[in-house]
Motif scaffolding. Structure first.
Motif, short mmCIF file in Angstrom:
data_model
loop_
_atom_site.label_atom_id
_atom_site.label_comp_id
_atom_site.label_asym_id
_atom_site.label_seq_id
_atom_site.Cartn_x
_atom_site.Cartn_y
_atom_site.Cartn_z
N ASP A 63 0.84 -1.21 0.00
CA ASP A 63 0.00 0.00 0.00
C ASP A 63 0.87 1.25 0.00
O ASP A 63 0.57 2.23 -0.70
N HIS A 64 1.94 1.24 0.77
CA HIS A 64 2.84 2.39 0.82
C HIS A 64 3.48 2.63 -0.54
O HIS A 64 3.57 3.78 -1.01
N GLN A 65 3.91 1.54 -1.18
CA GLN A 65 4.53 1.68 -2.50
C GLN A 65 3.54 2.22 -3.51
O GLN A 65 3.88 3.04 -4.37
N GLU A 66 2.30 1.75 -3.41
CA GLU A 66 1.25 2.26 -4.31
C GLU A 66 1.02 3.74 -4.09
O GLU A 66 0.80 4.50 -5.05
N ASP A 67 1.06 4.16 -2.81
CA ASP A 67 0.88 5.60 -2.52
C ASP A 67 2.03 6.41 -3.09
O ASP A 67 1.83 7.50 -3.65
N VAL A 68 3.26 5.87 -2.95
CA VAL A 68 4.42 6.57 -3.49
C VAL A 68 4.31 6.69 -5.00
O VAL A 68 4.55 7.77 -5.59
N GLU A 69 3.95 5.60 -5.65
CA GLU A 69 3.82 5.60 -7.11
C GLU A 69 2.67 6.49 -7.55
O GLU A 69 2.76 7.19 -8.58
N ALA A 70 1.57 6.47 -6.76
CA ALA A 70 0.42 7.32 -7.10
C ALA A 70 0.80 8.80 -7.00
O ALA A 70 0.41 9.63 -7.84
N ALA A 71 1.57 9.13 -5.94
CA ALA A 71 2.00 10.53 -5.78
C ALA A 71 2.86 10.96 -6.96
O ALA A 71 2.71 12.09 -7.49
N LYS A 72 3.74 10.07 -7.40
CA LYS A 72 4.59 10.37 -8.54
C LYS A 72 3.75 10.53 -9.82
O LYS A 72 3.97 11.46 -10.62
N GLU A 73 2.76 9.62 -9.95
CA GLU A 73 1.91 9.67 -11.15
C GLU A 73 1.08 10.95 -11.17
O GLU A 73 0.97 11.62 -12.22
N TRP A 74 0.47 11.30 -10.03
CA TRP A 74 -0.33 12.53 -9.98
C TRP A 74 0.54 13.76 -10.18
O TRP A 74 0.11 14.76 -10.80
N GLY A 75 1.78 13.70 -9.72
CA GLY A 75 2.69 14.82 -9.97
C GLY A 75 2.96 14.98 -11.45
O GLY A 75 3.01 16.13 -11.97
N GLY A 76 3.13 13.85 -12.13
CA GLY A 76 3.34 13.91 -13.58
C GLY A 76 2.13 14.46 -14.30
O GLY A 76 2.25 15.26 -15.26
N LYS A 77 0.93 14.06 -13.86
CA LYS A 77 -0.30 14.56 -14.49
C LYS A 77 -0.46 16.07 -14.25
O LYS A 77 -0.91 16.82 -15.14
N ALA A 78 -0.12 16.47 -13.01
CA ALA A 78 -0.23 17.91 -12.70
C ALA A 78 0.72 18.72 -13.59
O ALA A 78 0.35 19.80 -14.10
N ARG A 110 -4.40 15.36 -5.37
CA ARG A 110 -4.28 13.90 -5.27
C ARG A 110 -2.83 13.51 -4.90
O ARG A 110 -2.61 12.59 -4.12
N GLN A 111 -1.88 14.22 -5.49
CA GLN A 111 -0.48 13.94 -5.17
C GLN A 111 -0.20 14.17 -3.68
O GLN A 111 0.44 13.36 -3.01
N LEU A 112 -0.71 15.30 -3.19
CA LEU A 112 -0.51 15.64 -1.78
C LEU A 112 -1.14 14.60 -0.86
O LEU A 112 -0.54 14.19 0.14
N GLN A 113 -2.35 14.13 -1.20
CA GLN A 113 -3.03 13.11 -0.39
C GLN A 113 -2.25 11.81 -0.38
O GLN A 113 -2.08 11.17 0.67
N SER A 114 -1.76 11.42 -1.54
CA SER A 114 -0.98 10.18 -1.62
C SER A 114 0.31 10.29 -0.81
O SER A 114 0.74 9.33 -0.13
N GLU A 115 0.97 11.46 -0.88
CA GLU A 115 2.20 11.66 -0.11
C GLU A 115 1.92 11.59 1.39
O GLU A 115 2.71 11.01 2.16
N LYS A 116 0.79 12.16 1.84
CA LYS A 116 0.43 12.11 3.26
C LYS A 116 0.19 10.68 3.71
O LYS A 116 0.64 10.26 4.79
N GLU A 117 -0.55 9.93 2.89
CA GLU A 117 -0.83 8.54 3.25
C GLU A 117 0.46 7.72 3.33
O GLU A 117 0.63 6.88 4.21
#
Length: 235
Positions: A63-78, A110-117
């Motif tokens: 789950d942590h790795q998914e959050d890290v990857e999600a944060a990276k992905e949302w950062g790319g989208k932003a 979304r990136q910020l939320q994923s980073e917090k999680e």
């Protein structure tokens, strides 16, 4: 699941007064065998609990790795949305540019939320990792203790059998001393000697009687000689 909960039953066995249990047991070997079985069963239960704890840790790590990857992905989208907005604004399409900026803001949220999680999970993951390492170390020690207990059991059983054989031999020697067959031979020898003495007595008695008869015979001979000589004198 805490370390105490996982290893509680095995810890109770380790703290048990084994010496007292063995002293009270009618068959110490069976008691040792049962103790080993209980110890092995409890270790198996602990292994299952530790495996479940490790499984939960791996899920948290995923789950942590998914959050890290999600944060990276949302950062790319932003970033992509922001660049598109700049491009559109440069082309005079302000309204469309604002829409892409809003999309960039959503992506950044979304990136910020994923980073917090991800950050929130990190202390829990670290603590759980430490628990897992302690549990593994404890299990390794218990398995080593079980192997030691099994080896000690074999040694004690061998020593018990040796001691039992020695006690049996000692009791047999004591019985031989108490029921010494040579004492029976001594009594029989005494009886034989008495019989021999009685036979000698009879022989001696018989010899004495025979000597007396010969003495009587000699006495009769003397009397006859005297009578003969007296008759000769008279003539």
């Amino acid at each position: 699941m805490s370390k105490q909960t996982v290893l509680g039953r095995v810890t109770q066995l380790a703290k048990a007064n084994i010496n007292a249990l063995l002293d009270q047991a009618e068959d110490p070997q069976k008691m040792l065998d049962q103790l080993i079985r209980d110890y092995a069963n409890n270790i198996a239960d602990a292994e299952e609990a530790v495996a479940a704890t490790i499984g939960n840790l791996r899920l948290m790590e995923q789950d942590h790795q998914e959050d890290v990857e999600a944060a990276k992905e949302w950062g790319g989208k932003a970033l992509a949305a922001s660049r598109k907005a700049d491009e559109l604004r440069g082309g005079g399409q302000a309204a469309e540019a604002d829409r892409f900026d809003n999309l960039a803001k959503v992506a950044l949220g979304r990136q910020l939320q994923s980073e917090k999680e991800a950050r929130t999970a990190e202390p829990t993951i670290a603590a759980q990792t430490e628990v897992v390492e302690k549990l593994r170390t404890g299990l390794d020690r218990m398995k080593a203790k079980l192997a030691e207990l099994q080896a000690k059991r074999d040694e004690l059983v061998a020593r018990a059998k040796s001691a039992q054989a020695q006690n049996t031999m000692t009791d047999a020697v004591k019985n031989v001393d108490v029921l010494d067959p040579t004492s029976e031979l001594s009594r029989f020898e005494d009886k034989v000697r008495r019989e021999e003495a009685r036979a000698l007595g009879k022989q001696e008695l018989a010899a004495s009687s025979l000597d007396a008869q010969f003495e009587q015979l000699d006495a009769l001979g003397d009397d006859a000689e005297i009578e003969a000589r007296l008759a000769a004198l008279k003539k």
